[in-house]
Enzyme design. Structure first.
Site, PDB file in Angstrom:
ATOM      1  N   HIS A 105       0.961  -1.267   0.002  1.00 32.24           N
ATOM      2  CA  HIS A 105       0.227   0.099   0.183  1.00 32.24           C
ATOM      3  C   HIS A 105       0.964   1.458  -0.205  1.00 32.24           C
ATOM      4  O   HIS A 105       2.007   1.286   0.016  1.00 32.24           O
ATOM      5  CB  HIS A 105      -0.753   0.273   0.894  1.00 32.24           C
ATOM      6  CG  HIS A 105      -0.087   0.221   2.983  1.00 32.24           C
ATOM      7  ND1 HIS A 105       0.787  -0.757   3.071  1.00 32.24           N
ATOM      8  CD2 HIS A 105      -0.218   0.758   3.915  1.00 32.24           C
ATOM      9  CE1 HIS A 105       1.163  -1.022   3.996  1.00 32.24           C
ATOM     10  NE2 HIS A 105       0.139   0.755   4.802  1.00 32.24           N
ATOM     11  N   ASP A 109       5.828   5.392   4.889  1.00 33.64           N
ATOM     12  CA  ASP A 109       6.591   4.401   5.352  1.00 33.64           C
ATOM     13  C   ASP A 109       7.087   3.118   4.457  1.00 33.64           C
ATOM     14  O   ASP A 109       7.784   2.293   5.027  1.00 33.64           O
ATOM     15  CB  ASP A 109       6.734   4.121   7.071  1.00 33.64           C
ATOM     16  CG  ASP A 109       5.359   3.172   7.186  1.00 33.64           C
ATOM     17  OD1 ASP A 109       3.806   3.854   6.429  1.00 33.64           O
ATOM     18  OD2 ASP A 109       5.057   2.118   7.810  1.00 33.64           O
ATOM     19  N   HIS A 110       6.151   2.489   3.521  1.00 35.88           N
ATOM     20  CA  HIS A 110       6.516   1.471   2.764  1.00 35.88           C
ATOM     21  C   HIS A 110       6.695   1.458   1.797  1.00 35.88           C
ATOM     22  O   HIS A 110       7.511   1.495   1.231  1.00 35.88           O
ATOM     23  CB  HIS A 110       4.637   0.386   2.636  1.00 35.88           C
ATOM     24  CG  HIS A 110       4.321   0.068   4.209  1.00 35.88           C
ATOM     25  ND1 HIS A 110       4.395  -1.176   4.226  1.00 35.88           N
ATOM     26  CD2 HIS A 110       4.239   0.875   5.337  1.00 35.88           C
ATOM     27  CE1 HIS A 110       3.996  -0.883   5.182  1.00 35.88           C
ATOM     28  NE2 HIS A 110       3.847   0.201   5.911  1.00 35.88           N
ATOM     29  N   HIS A 300       7.376  -4.740  11.202  1.00 37.26           N
ATOM     30  CA  HIS A 300       7.282  -3.661  11.216  1.00 37.26           C
ATOM     31  C   HIS A 300       6.353  -3.313  12.693  1.00 37.26           C
ATOM     32  O   HIS A 300       5.226  -3.520  13.173  1.00 37.26           O
ATOM     33  CB  HIS A 300       5.902  -3.736  10.387  1.00 37.26           C
ATOM     34  CG  HIS A 300       4.786  -2.278   9.978  1.00 37.26           C
ATOM     35  ND1 HIS A 300       3.997  -1.913  11.025  1.00 37.26           N
ATOM     36  CD2 HIS A 300       4.689  -2.075   9.390  1.00 37.26           C
ATOM     37  CE1 HIS A 300       3.851  -1.190  10.515  1.00 37.26           C
ATOM     38  NE2 HIS A 300       4.162  -0.784   9.345  1.00 37.26           N
TER      39      HIS A 300
HETATM   40 ZN   LIG Z   1       0.288   1.554   6.253  1.00 38.43          ZN
HETATM   41 ZN   LIG Z   2       3.198   0.658   7.940  1.00 39.40          ZN
END
Ligand SMILES: [Zn+2]
Ligand SMILES: [Zn+2]
Length: 349
Positions: A105, A109-110, A300
């Site tokens: 997504h 942070d990704h 995570h």
């Molecule tokens: Zn997220």
């Molecule tokens: Zn995240």
């Protein structure tokens, strides 16, 4: 006692040795010396490397979310959190053989390192556009990063020449994975025995958000992406060798939110809001046991904790007689799964 005198030759040879040492360190950064882990590409095993086990909360030990999967001559990255590219290069992983990035997504942070991972893999030998897969919206994310890095790419080609840096390598190709609401999973890549499957997860209001399963040589790994406990993750994870699952400590985040709110700090609400779209430790452990996964890797981690001793908080709720193994993930954790066997090794780079 007479003071020690160094001859000019001694001083020069010391400087020469220091120079050689530095040159060797630089060579290592380009993969020409150890650590060079390109052998992971072709040893027949499915390799999983945690290249970022952190979250948006800052940690000196944990980069943003990133899981590398290496098998059959290719490497894929599932998410590219801030700091993950530096990890890949420090550990000598074969970034030049990066075949694709799979985004779960588009939370920052990704995706934060997408531009950097294009640059690192291009300058390490990748000569074709980098395939970037993701849910609807991936084309916008890719176009945005490409626009931001366009000038840099042109500078590099002008400076080093198109023979050394083929222009196509500076580009990305976006691939939208369409998943109908009623379809729980879809195989979107199946080449030379390496199969990639996507499935919907539950990270509302972020939708669609997806998780991935990778199969190679009779071995398998699932990466959950960000989600609450999800029936689709459980279905995709039945009997897998490794489940890399996100986790959030509700107790610690609630306490931090409470403290900030009491002090009138609006960040308290921001933190409290995260409670409703991640998975608590007891739920992750229950899912792993129900799906009969062989090894659960918690990644995570929210919040990142300052000491390894404190990480037991992420093991809370795990049944004493849990049928699966479970570990708290760390940056550099490497799990090797030799083809068509039950063997497994775990090391940390
Ligand atoms: Zn997220
Ligand atoms: Zn995240």
């Amino acid at each position: 006692m007479r003071p020690t005198r160094h001859s000019a030759a001694t001083v020069l040879s010391a400087a020469g040795a220091a120079c050689l040492l530095l040159a060797s360190a630089v060579e290592a950064q380009f993969g020409a010396r150890p650590p060079n882990r390109s052998s992971l590409l072709d040893d027949g095993a499915l390799h999983v490397v945690i290249c970022g086990s952190g979250s948006p909360l800052p940690s000196a030990e944990r980069a943003g979310p990133c899981t590398a999967v290496i098998a059959g001559g290719r490497m894929f990255l599932i998410d590219v959190g801030p700091g993950s590219t530096e990890n890949l290069r420090l550990w000598g992983l074969p970034v030049g053989r990066l075949a694709g990035v799979l985004l779960t997504h588009f939370h920052s942070d990704h995706i934060g390192e997408l531009g950097e991972v294009v640059f690192a893999s291009w300058t390490s030998g990748r000569a074709v556009p980098l395939d970037v897969y993701g849910p609807a919206g991936v084309d916008r994310v890719v176009a945005g990063f490409q626009a931001a890095y366009e000038l840099d790419v042109s500078y590099r080609i002008a400076h080093h020449g198109a023979d050394l840096l083929p222009p196509d390598g500076g580009k990305m190709a976006a691939h939208t994975i369409e998943l109908a609401e009623d379809a729980s999973s879809r195989v979107f890549y199946d080449e030379d025995g390496l199969k990639l499957t996507a499935f919907l997860v539950e990270h509302e209001p972020i939708a669609p958000a997806i998780g991935y399963r990778i199969d190679y040589g009779g071995r398998s790994v699932v990466v959950s992406g960000d989600t609450i406990r999800s029936a689709n993750v459980e279905a995709a994870s039945q009997g897998v060798d490794v489940l890399v699952h996100e986790v959030l400590s509700g107790a610690l985040i609630s306490a931090a939110a409470q403290a900030l709110e009491s002090a009138g700090n609006p960040q308290g609400t921001l933190i409290r809001d995260t409670l409703d779209y991640h998975t608590f430790p007891a739920d992750v452990h229950a899912l792993a046991a129900d799906a009969k996964v062989k090894l659960l890797v918690l990644s995570h981690l929210v919040p990142p904790l300052p000491a390894a001793q404190a990480e037991g908080v992420f093991m809370r709720g795990r049944a004493e007689d849990a049928p699966n193994d479970a570990v708290v993930g760390a940056d550099g954790m490497h799990i090797a799964l030799p083809a068509n066997s039950d063997e497994r090794t775990i090391e940390t780079f």
